[in-house]
Design an enzyme around this catalytic site. Structure first.
Site, PDB file in Angstrom:
ATOM      1  N   ARG A 140      88.436  96.453  56.121  1.00  9.43           N
ATOM      2  CA  ARG A 140      88.112  97.716  56.815  1.00  9.43           C
ATOM      3  C   ARG A 140      87.401  97.459  58.138  1.00  9.43           C
ATOM      4  O   ARG A 140      87.646  98.140  59.144  1.00  9.43           O
ATOM      5  CB  ARG A 140      87.255  98.584  55.905  1.00  9.43           C
ATOM      6  CG  ARG A 140      86.935  99.941  56.522  1.00  9.43           C
ATOM      7  CD  ARG A 140      86.401 100.892  55.462  1.00  9.43           C
ATOM      8  NE  ARG A 140      86.200 102.222  56.000  1.00  9.43           N
ATOM      9  CZ  ARG A 140      85.006 102.809  56.088  1.00  9.43           C
ATOM     10  NH1 ARG A 140      83.916 102.171  55.681  1.00  9.43           N
ATOM     11  NH2 ARG A 140      84.915 104.031  56.568  1.00  9.43           N
ATOM     12  N   HIS A 151      88.527  98.971  61.715  1.00  6.63           N
ATOM     13  CA  HIS A 151      87.643  99.782  62.570  1.00  6.63           C
ATOM     14  C   HIS A 151      87.340  99.092  63.896  1.00  6.63           C
ATOM     15  O   HIS A 151      86.969  99.755  64.865  1.00  6.63           O
ATOM     16  CB  HIS A 151      86.351 100.132  61.817  1.00  6.63           C
ATOM     17  CG  HIS A 151      86.529 101.251  60.833  1.00  6.63           C
ATOM     18  ND1 HIS A 151      85.531 102.129  60.511  1.00  6.63           N
ATOM     19  CD2 HIS A 151      87.616 101.634  60.121  1.00  6.63           C
ATOM     20  CE1 HIS A 151      85.988 103.016  59.622  1.00  6.63           C
ATOM     21  NE2 HIS A 151      87.240 102.728  59.358  1.00  6.63           N
ATOM     22  N   ASN A 183      81.313 104.832  60.948  1.00 12.45           N
ATOM     23  CA  ASN A 183      80.841 103.474  60.632  1.00 12.45           C
ATOM     24  C   ASN A 183      79.448 103.428  60.007  1.00 12.45           C
ATOM     25  O   ASN A 183      79.183 102.601  59.123  1.00 12.45           O
ATOM     26  CB  ASN A 183      80.832 102.614  61.906  1.00 12.45           C
ATOM     27  CG  ASN A 183      82.234 102.358  62.433  1.00 12.45           C
ATOM     28  OD1 ASN A 183      83.208 102.395  61.676  1.00 12.45           O
ATOM     29  ND2 ASN A 183      82.343 102.094  63.726  1.00 12.45           N
ATOM     30  N   HIS A 217      93.570 100.794  50.432  1.00 16.08           N
ATOM     31  CA  HIS A 217      92.735 101.598  49.530  1.00 16.08           C
ATOM     32  C   HIS A 217      93.038 101.328  48.059  1.00 16.08           C
ATOM     33  O   HIS A 217      92.675 102.101  47.199  1.00 16.08           O
ATOM     34  CB  HIS A 217      92.885 103.085  49.848  1.00 16.08           C
ATOM     35  CG  HIS A 217      92.251 103.484  51.152  1.00 16.08           C
ATOM     36  ND1 HIS A 217      92.320 104.747  51.678  1.00 16.08           N
ATOM     37  CD2 HIS A 217      91.510 102.770  52.040  1.00 16.08           C
ATOM     38  CE1 HIS A 217      91.673 104.800  52.837  1.00 16.08           C
ATOM     39  NE2 HIS A 217      91.175 103.603  53.084  1.00 16.08           N
TER      40      HIS A 217
HETATM   41  C1  HEM Z   1      94.815 106.387  57.101  1.00 18.24           C
HETATM   42  C2  HEM Z   1      93.614 106.674  57.543  1.00 18.24           C
HETATM   43  C3  HEM Z   1      92.369 106.206  56.849  1.00 18.24           C
HETATM   44  C4  HEM Z   1      91.329 106.991  56.489  1.00 18.24           C
HETATM   45  C5  HEM Z   1      91.183 108.479  56.726  1.00 18.24           C
HETATM   46  C6  HEM Z   1      90.370 106.135  55.821  1.00 18.24           C
HETATM   47  C7  HEM Z   1      89.170 106.559  55.315  1.00 18.24           C
HETATM   48  C8  HEM Z   1      88.326 105.792  54.531  1.00 18.24           C
HETATM   49  C9  HEM Z   1      87.125 106.277  53.930  1.00 18.24           C
HETATM   50  C10 HEM Z   1      86.564 107.685  54.082  1.00 18.24           C
HETATM   51  C11 HEM Z   1      86.600 105.261  53.199  1.00 18.24           C
HETATM   52  C12 HEM Z   1      85.303 105.285  52.382  1.00 18.24           C
HETATM   53  C13 HEM Z   1      84.127 105.007  53.318  1.00 18.24           C
HETATM   54  C14 HEM Z   1      82.787 105.232  52.664  1.00 18.24           C
HETATM   55  O1  HEM Z   1      82.734 105.716  51.532  1.00 18.24           O
HETATM   56  O2  HEM Z   1      81.754 104.936  53.292  1.00 18.24           O
HETATM   57  C15 HEM Z   1      87.470 104.133  53.342  1.00 18.24           C
HETATM   58  C16 HEM Z   1      87.282 102.914  52.753  1.00 18.24           C
HETATM   59  C17 HEM Z   1      88.106 101.833  52.948  1.00 18.24           C
HETATM   60  N1  HEM Z   1      89.153 101.761  53.841  1.00 18.24           N
HETATM   61 FE1  HEM Z   1      90.035 103.313  54.773  1.00 18.24          FE
HETATM   62  N2  HEM Z   1      90.862 104.861  55.780  1.00 18.24           N
HETATM   63  C18 HEM Z   1      92.065 104.851  56.417  1.00 18.24           C
HETATM   64  C19 HEM Z   1      92.862 103.750  56.652  1.00 18.24           C
HETATM   65  C20 HEM Z   1      92.497 102.457  56.322  1.00 18.24           C
HETATM   66  C21 HEM Z   1      93.168 101.281  56.795  1.00 18.24           C
HETATM   67  C22 HEM Z   1      94.316 101.262  57.798  1.00 18.24           C
HETATM   68  C23 HEM Z   1      92.550 100.218  56.201  1.00 18.24           C
HETATM   69  C24 HEM Z   1      92.816  98.758  56.359  1.00 18.24           C
HETATM   70  C25 HEM Z   1      93.979  98.238  56.607  1.00 18.24           C
HETATM   71  C26 HEM Z   1      91.497 100.742  55.369  1.00 18.24           C
HETATM   72  C27 HEM Z   1      90.700 100.005  54.547  1.00 18.24           C
HETATM   73  C28 HEM Z   1      89.681 100.518  53.772  1.00 18.24           C
HETATM   74  C29 HEM Z   1      88.996  99.748  52.748  1.00 18.24           C
HETATM   75  C30 HEM Z   1      89.354  98.347  52.307  1.00 18.24           C
HETATM   76  C31 HEM Z   1      87.983 100.569  52.250  1.00 18.24           C
HETATM   77  C32 HEM Z   1      86.913 100.191  51.213  1.00 18.24           C
HETATM   78  C33 HEM Z   1      85.767  99.512  51.979  1.00 18.24           C
HETATM   79  C34 HEM Z   1      84.612  99.026  51.137  1.00 18.24           C
HETATM   80  O3  HEM Z   1      84.620  99.115  49.906  1.00 18.24           O
HETATM   81  O4  HEM Z   1      83.640  98.521  51.762  1.00 18.24           O
HETATM   82  N3  HEM Z   1      91.492 102.103  55.482  1.00 18.24           N
HETATM   83  N4  HEM Z   1      88.515 104.481  54.169  1.00 18.24           N
END
Ligand code: HEM
Ligand SMILES: *[C@@H]1O[C@H](CO)[C@@H](O)[C@H](O)[C@H]1NC(C)=O
Ligand SMILES: *[C@@H]1O[C@H](CO)[C@@H](O)[C@H](O)[C@H]1NC(C)=O
Length: 318
Positions: free
Chosen positions: A62, A66, A94, A193
């Site tokens: 992530r 970002h 972030n 995800h």
């Molecule tokens: C399509 C649009 C996307 C949205 C709206 C989105 C939104 C989010 C949100 C809201 C979270 C949780 C953050 C939190 O609870 O603090 C999250 C977590 C995460 N996102 Fe996305 N995301 C998107 C695309 C992506 C992409 C493109 C990737 C990587 C290729 C990604 C990888 C991750 C990962 C791995 C997590 C878990 C992070 C952790 O556990 O530390 N996301 N995302």
């Protein structure tokens, strides 16, 4: 004599062009003559971090996403706030959410010991995302190297260009399109995800909506750790079934109406529904597309050649 001069002239231009071509484009061999062990040092560092805490693999993937969506993959997200830099770390998507800064800084320290001032933080972040994928059972892909680090950050761009989990499908598609990624890339990348966690306030509306796109049993289960009021920061696995493995289960969840974020569930609608079905049935197609899309994302708007710098520490400009 004149033709000899012309020949020399042509040769020197060819050498010059060749020199520019070597410097000014990404290459898998970029560090071969400069810091032969760079990739291996970084891999060890990332493997160690993920074995300490499995979620870190998700956090690093992530972090890379970002970074790349805000003025390109230039490690701008790693810069701390100063008088002249408005950090991206403090941007809404972030702050209190993105993790793993210290892991990249530790990998940078390891690489600096072997080859001071050679390897960019942007390349470390890109390799780290790949190594993190492999460490949790996800695909491997060849990373082209030679990115340089920014001297600036852009907080307001982080707030406009990083997609929110509350938006509609078309907004997601266009947020990726402006970065040169198509809808299929977007769906594949969202497969990230299948690992990692999200905070209650980011999925509360969905699990209390009684909506027709939410499985009722799933909502009930998820409400236990995400109350109507309070508990905003309570964490929940984005993929409850296999939270520690980068597999295609995310797509099975969506078909069962068990996507945790609204932005996940909307992928199983409209023009992207068929891609979700395909990835749920064909894990190898997903793995190949995920690797390809990560590689593409990792090459958004990079700094090359003489542009940017090699930071000595990732959190500050030299
Ligand atoms: C399509 C649009 C996307 C949205 C709206 C989105 C939104 C989010 C949100 C809201 C979270 C949780 C953050 C939190 O609870 O603090 C999250 C977590 C995460 N996102 Fe996305 N995301 C998107 C695309 C992506 C992409 C493109 C990737 C990587 C290729 C990604 C990888 C991750 C990962 C791995 C997590 C878990 C992070 C952790 O556990 O530390 N996301 N995302
Ligand atoms: C930040 O990005 C926006 C576009 O998203 C741009 O208009 C603005 O000039 C950038 N600011 C800086 C300081 O680079
Ligand atoms: C969902 O259903 C529950 C129980 O039937 C009800 O108490 C709640 O108000 C409903 N929520 C919404 C947003 O309609």
């Amino acid at each position: 004599m004149k033709s000899f001069f012309n020949l020399m002239h042509t040769i020197s231009i060819l050498l010059l062009l060749n020199g520019i071509a070597c410097e000014a484009k990404l290459s898998t061999k970029f560090y071969d003559g400069r810091c032969r062990d760079a990739a291996a040092i970084i891999r060890k560092s990332i493997e160690k971090a993920v074995s300490r805490e499995r979620r870190m693999a998700a956090s690093l993937i992530r972090l890379h996403f970002h970074d790349c969506f805000v003025q390109g993959c230039d490690a701008s997200i790693l810069l701390d706030e100063t008088d002249t830099i408005q950090s991206e770390k403090a941007a809404v998507p972030n702050a209190n959410s993105v993790r793993g800064y210290n892991i990249i800084e530790a990998a940078k320290r390891d690489v600096e010991r072997a080859c001071p001032g050679v390897v960019s933080c942007a390349d470390i972040l890109t390799l780290a995302a790949r190594d993190a994928s492999v460490a949790v059972g996800g695909p491997w892909w060849n990373v082209r190297l030679g990115r340089r680090d920014s001297t600036t950050a852009n907080r307001s761009q982080a707030e406009t260009d990083l997609p929110s989990p509350f938006v509609h499908l078309n907004t997601l598609i266009s947020a990726f399109a402006i970065k040169g990624l198509n809808a299929r890339d977007m769906v594949a990348l969202s497969g990230a995800h299948t690992i990692g966690q999200a905070q209650c306030f980011l999925f509360r509306d969905r699990i209390y909506s009684n909506g027709s796109d939410v499985d009722a049993g799933f909502a009930t289960t998820r409400r236990r750790r995400c109350p109507r009021n309070g508990g905003d920061g309570n964490l929940a696995a984005l993929d409850l079934a296999t939270p520690d493995w980068l597999d295609n289960n995310f797509f099975n969840n969506l078909i069962e109406r068990k996507g945790l974020l609204q932005s996940d569930q909307v992928l199983f609608s409209g023009s992207t529904a068929a891609i979700v079905s395909e990835y749920s049935k064909k894990p190898r197609v997903f793995a190949a597309d995920f690797g390809r899309a990560m590689k593409k994302m990792g090459e958004i708007q990079i700094l090359l050649g003489q542009n940017g710098i090699i930071r000595r520490r990732c959190s500050a400009i030299n």
